[in-house]
Design an enzyme around this catalytic site. Structure first.
Site: not given
Ligand code: OAD
Length: 247
Positions: A70, A119, A130, A147, A189, A213
Site C-alpha cells: 500500500r 486512521h 523508542c 529503527c 462503506s 457513493n
Molecule cells: P471500504 O472498502 O469499506 O468502502 C469503500 C466504499 O467506497 C464502498 O462503499 C464503495 O461503494 C465506495 N466506492 C467505490 N468506488 C467509489 C468511487 N469512485 N467514488 C465513491 N465511492 C466509491 O472502505 P472504507 O469505508 O474506507 O481502516 O473502510 C473503512 C476502514 O476500513 C479503512 O479506513 C480501513 C479499513 O479497514 C483501517 O485500515 C484501520
C-alpha cells in the site's frame, strides 16, 4: 421534483459550517483498491485479519508486506478530481473539516489543510521501543523495518482494529460533525466504527447528511439523500455548481 444534487447544492449555498467524512472510495479513481470491494482481499485475508495488533505480534513481516504494497500504491498514485474538489471546497465555508479514514495522503497532496487523518498515515512508521518516527514512501529494504536510532522494530503509524483513534483529531471530527449544517459522507462503506459514527452524530445534531457513493451503504437509510456516482465525478460537479473551484 428537485433532485438530490440540487438539494445538496442549495444546502451548501446557505451553509457556513460543513464537514466531510471520506473513505477508500474517494481514492478508487486514483487506482488505490478499496478494502471491501471486489479484489479487497489481500493474500486471501480480509483487512480485519491484517490490520490488528494481534496480527502484527504474530507475524510482523506479513503485516509489513501488506503495508509495503500500500505504500507503493500511495507513492504511485495521484490525487483525482474528487480530492481536488474537496480541497477547493474548504475555503468556501467559515468552518470546514475533512475527516478521512484514508491513510494514503492524497487529500493533503491535493491541498486539503483542514484535515484530520483518523486512521493515521501510510507514510509514517514508528519504533515500537523508542517511538522515533520516520516519514517517507521510499521502498523499504528490510521487512519489518528497523529503527535507525535504537534498532527496535518499526510499525506503520496506522490505527489498527481495536486501537484508539488520535485523541485531538477525533475530538475535532466530532465537534465538526455536531456543529455542521451540511455533512457529506463520501466513498465509505460506513461499516467501521467509531469513524462511521460521525455521520450519525451529524444526523442526530440536525445536519443535512448527504452520501456520495455509487453503492448503497449500511447508513444510507439515515441520510437526507444520496448521489450514486463516483466521487471524482460528483464532487467536481458540486464545486462547479457552487460557482467555480476557488473561493
Ligand atoms: P471500504 O472498502 O469499506 O468502502 C469503500 C466504499 O467506497 C464502498 O462503499 C464503495 O461503494 C465506495 N466506492 C467505490 N468506488 C467509489 C468511487 N469512485 N467514488 C465513491 N465511492 C466509491 O472502505 P472504507 O469505508 O474506507 O481502516 O473502510 C473503512 C476502514 O476500513 C479503512 O479506513 C480501513 C479499513 O479497514 C483501517 O485500515 C484501520
Amino acid at each position: 421534483m428537485i433532485s438530490v444534487f440540487d438539494r445538496l447544492v442549495a444546502a451548501l449555498r446557505s451553509a457556513s459550517r460543513v464537514s466531510v467524512l471520506t473513505g477508500a472510495g474517494v481514492s478508487a479513481e486514483s487506482g488505490i483498491a478499496t478494502f471491501r470491494g471486489a479484489g479487497g482481499l489481500w493474500e486471501g485475508h480480509r483487512i480485519e485479519e491484517v490490520a490488528t495488533p494481534e496480527a502484527f505480534a504474530e507475524d510482523p513481516e506479513r503485516v509489513w508486506r501488506f503495508y509495503e504494497m500500500r505504500r507503493r500504491n500511495a507513492r504511485d498514485a495521484r490525487p483525482n478530481p474528487g480530492h481536488e474538489a474537496l480541497a477547493a471546497m474548504e475555503g468556501r465555508f467559515s468552518e470546514f473539516l475533512l475527516a478521512t479514514q484514508n491513510v494514503d495522503g492524497l487529500h493533503r497532496r491535493a491541498g486539503s489543510r483542514n484535515l484530520v487523518e483518523l486512521h493515521g498515515s501510510i507514510a509514517r512508521r514508528y519504533c515500537v521501543q523508542c517511538r522515533r518516527t520516520e516519514e517517507d514512501l521510499e521502498p523499504l529494504e528490510m521487512l519489518p523495518p528497523v529503527c535507525p536510532g535504537c534498532g527496535g522494530m518499526q510499525r506503520p503509524d496506522i490505527v489498527w482494529f481495536g486501537e484508539p483513534l488520535p485523541v485531538a483529531g477525533w475530538a475535532d471530527a466530532q465537534d465538526a460533525a455536531r456543529s455542521a449544517e451540511v455533512y457529506l459522507v463520501v466513498g465509505t462503506s460506513a461499516e467501521v466504527y467509531p469513524a462511521a459514527g460521525l455521520a450519525l452524530v451529524a444526523a442526530d445534531a440536525g445536519a443535512a447528511v448527504f452520501e456520495i457513493n455509487p453503492a448503497e451503504t449500511a447508513l444510507s437509510p439515515v441520510f437526507a439523500g444520496a448521489i450514486r456516482e463516483p466521487s471524482g465525478v460528483a464532487l467536481p460537479r458540486v464545486v462547479d455548481a457552487l460557482g467555480g473551484r476557488t473561493a
